[in-house]
Design a protein around this motif. Sequence first.
Motif, PDB file in Angstrom:
ATOM      1  N   LYS A  90       0.875  -1.168   0.000  1.00 29.54           N
ATOM      2  CA  LYS A  90       0.000   0.000   0.000  1.00 29.54           C
ATOM      3  C   LYS A  90       0.918   1.226   0.000  1.00 29.54           C
ATOM      4  N   ILE A  91       0.978   1.906  -1.156  1.00 28.30           N
ATOM      5  CA  ILE A  91       1.926   3.001  -1.352  1.00 28.30           C
ATOM      6  C   ILE A  91       1.187   4.334  -1.271  1.00 28.30           C
ATOM      7  N   TYR A  92       1.571   5.161  -0.289  1.00 27.02           N
ATOM      8  CA  TYR A  92       0.996   6.495  -0.134  1.00 27.02           C
ATOM      9  C   TYR A  92       1.812   7.474  -0.982  1.00 27.02           C
ATOM     10  N   VAL A  93       1.152   8.202  -1.876  1.00 26.12           N
ATOM     11  CA  VAL A  93       1.816   9.157  -2.758  1.00 26.12           C
ATOM     12  C   VAL A  93       1.350  10.564  -2.387  1.00 26.12           C
ATOM     13  N   ASN A  94       2.290  11.424  -1.975  1.00 28.36           N
ATOM     14  CA  ASN A  94       1.931  12.773  -1.540  1.00 28.36           C
ATOM     15  C   ASN A  94       2.918  13.799  -2.094  1.00 28.36           C
ATOM     16  N   ASN A  95       2.368  14.890  -2.641  1.00 30.73           N
ATOM     17  CA  ASN A  95       3.186  16.011  -3.090  1.00 30.73           C
ATOM     18  C   ASN A  95       3.374  16.951  -1.897  1.00 30.73           C
ATOM     19  N   THR A  96       4.415  16.681  -1.114  1.00 24.72           N
ATOM     20  CA  THR A  96       4.623  17.430   0.132  1.00 24.72           C
ATOM     21  C   THR A  96       5.438  18.706  -0.072  1.00 24.72           C
ATOM     22  N   ASN A  97       6.004  18.872  -1.271  1.00 25.00           N
ATOM     23  CA  ASN A  97       6.814  20.067  -1.545  1.00 25.00           C
ATOM     24  C   ASN A  97       6.439  20.624  -2.918  1.00 25.00           C
ATOM     25  N   PRO A  98       5.184  21.078  -3.081  1.00 27.15           N
ATOM     26  CA  PRO A  98       4.713  21.477  -4.417  1.00 27.15           C
ATOM     27  C   PRO A  98       5.412  22.740  -4.922  1.00 27.15           C
ATOM     28  N   PHE A  99       5.547  22.817  -6.272  1.00 29.54           N
ATOM     29  CA  PHE A  99       6.090  24.016  -6.910  1.00 29.54           C
ATOM     30  C   PHE A  99       4.985  24.787  -7.624  1.00 29.54           C
ATOM     31  N   ILE A 121      -6.323   2.228  -7.154  1.00 29.41           N
ATOM     32  CA  ILE A 121      -5.823   3.561  -6.815  1.00 29.41           C
ATOM     33  C   ILE A 121      -6.942   4.315  -6.105  1.00 29.41           C
ATOM     34  N   GLU A 122      -6.618   4.910  -4.956  1.00 36.49           N
ATOM     35  CA  GLU A 122      -7.557   5.769  -4.249  1.00 36.49           C
ATOM     36  C   GLU A 122      -7.004   7.189  -4.253  1.00 36.49           C
ATOM     37  N   ASN A 123      -7.828   8.148  -4.626  1.00 35.70           N
ATOM     38  CA  ASN A 123      -7.417   9.549  -4.669  1.00 35.70           C
ATOM     39  C   ASN A 123      -8.197  10.362  -3.651  1.00 35.70           C
ATOM     40  N   PHE A 124      -7.472  11.085  -2.803  1.00 34.92           N
ATOM     41  CA  PHE A 124      -8.088  11.978  -1.832  1.00 34.92           C
ATOM     42  C   PHE A 124      -7.831  13.440  -2.208  1.00 34.92           C
ATOM     43  N   GLY A 125      -6.999  13.635  -3.235  1.00 29.92           N
ATOM     44  CA  GLY A 125      -6.768  14.951  -3.816  1.00 29.92           C
ATOM     45  C   GLY A 125      -7.175  14.886  -5.274  1.00 29.92           C
ATOM     46  N   VAL A 159      -1.822   3.806  -3.746  1.00 31.33           N
ATOM     47  CA  VAL A 159      -1.762   2.836  -4.838  1.00 31.33           C
ATOM     48  C   VAL A 159      -1.493   1.466  -4.219  1.00 31.33           C
ATOM     49  N   TYR A 160      -2.291   0.479  -4.609  1.00 31.91           N
ATOM     50  CA  TYR A 160      -2.177  -0.873  -4.069  1.00 31.91           C
ATOM     51  C   TYR A 160      -1.542  -1.796  -5.113  1.00 31.91           C
ATOM     52  N   TYR A 161      -0.624  -2.646  -4.653  1.00 35.95           N
ATOM     53  CA  TYR A 161       0.054  -3.581  -5.543  1.00 35.95           C
ATOM     54  C   TYR A 161       0.048  -4.993  -4.962  1.00 35.95           C
ATOM     55  N   ASN A 162      -0.087  -5.981  -5.852  1.00 37.28           N
ATOM     56  CA  ASN A 162       0.202  -7.380  -5.549  1.00 37.28           C
ATOM     57  C   ASN A 162       1.542  -7.713  -6.190  1.00 37.28           C
ATOM     58  N   VAL A 163       2.481  -8.220  -5.394  1.00 33.55           N
ATOM     59  CA  VAL A 163       3.826  -8.505  -5.878  1.00 33.55           C
ATOM     60  C   VAL A 163       4.169  -9.952  -5.541  1.00 33.55           C
ATOM     61  N   PRO A 164       4.590 -10.771  -6.534  1.00 33.69           N
ATOM     62  CA  PRO A 164       4.922 -12.168  -6.242  1.00 33.69           C
ATOM     63  C   PRO A 164       6.033 -12.284  -5.202  1.00 33.69           C
ATOM     64  N   GLU A 165       5.912 -13.299  -4.352  1.00 30.71           N
ATOM     65  CA  GLU A 165       6.889 -13.485  -3.278  1.00 30.71           C
ATOM     66  C   GLU A 165       8.287 -13.815  -3.801  1.00 30.71           C
ATOM     67  N   ASN A 166       8.396 -14.228  -5.069  1.00 31.80           N
ATOM     68  CA  ASN A 166       9.713 -14.538  -5.631  1.00 31.80           C
ATOM     69  C   ASN A 166      10.268 -13.391  -6.469  1.00 31.80           C
ATOM     70  N   ALA A 167       9.763 -12.180  -6.250  1.00 37.28           N
ATOM     71  CA  ALA A 167      10.258 -11.011  -6.988  1.00 37.28           C
ATOM     72  C   ALA A 167      11.735 -10.775  -6.681  1.00 37.28           C
ATOM     73  N   ASP A 168      12.429 -10.128  -7.621  1.00 39.86           N
ATOM     74  CA  ASP A 168      13.854  -9.835  -7.446  1.00 39.86           C
ATOM     75  C   ASP A 168      14.079  -8.565  -6.642  1.00 39.86           C
ATOM     76  N   ASN A 169      13.132  -7.632  -6.718  1.00 35.72           N
ATOM     77  CA  ASN A 169      13.252  -6.353  -6.019  1.00 35.72           C
ATOM     78  C   ASN A 169      11.895  -5.941  -5.470  1.00 35.72           C
ATOM     79  N   TYR A 170      11.945  -5.080  -4.469  1.00 40.34           N
ATOM     80  CA  TYR A 170      10.726  -4.506  -3.902  1.00 40.34           C
ATOM     81  C   TYR A 170      10.986  -3.008  -3.742  1.00 40.34           C
TER      82      TYR A 170
END
Length: 204
Positions: A90-99, A121-125, A159-170
Amino acid sequence: MNGEGISNQQVLLQINQVHGTGYWSYTTRIDSKEVTTDSNGNFSTSMKNESNTFVSVFKSQDDNYTAFELSNFNTNKDIVLKVNKFLKFKIYVNNTNPFDANDYIYIDFFSGNKQSFRTKIENFGIQNKHYPAENLPGGGTTGAFEESSWRGINVNSIVYYNVPENADNYKIYWLKLKNTIESSGVTPEIQFQEDQVNEYNFNY
């Protein structure tokens, strides 16, 4: 991945028969069945069998496990399906330093040679980018799709992701534009536990 049986999984079995040889050969389906694995992850069934037959096996992807497909399997051997459990992120995406309103961010899960799957994907903005279906020159269409990207100041999304347990990177791959400066990169490895939803804050 750990060799343990998985209960209550739907498995589709098909018996196909080969006719002819070489260029003129073809196959026909003589039987098909869908079975469910028992509490130990085993399954068995009786099916029609004739000469020159082989088995095709398919387990569709679900929210917890990857898909499995095996073709041209000999009917006199045990069938072993090997799937991988999905890890949840569960990835939280926030623009904390907007230009300004031209701020742009795109993210995706970087899992190496194993495919990850964005599930929601859930959007609160502001809303993430959506592309409508389009007609192609000469006929045909492209389907509508959405992208985990945003343009603007008020980005506050999950943003929600399903990632296989045998992935090479996270990791999270990102592409950013602020004040006309474009940059990209990947996050450090995301720590996780198998049996929980793993949260990560991506602030930019």
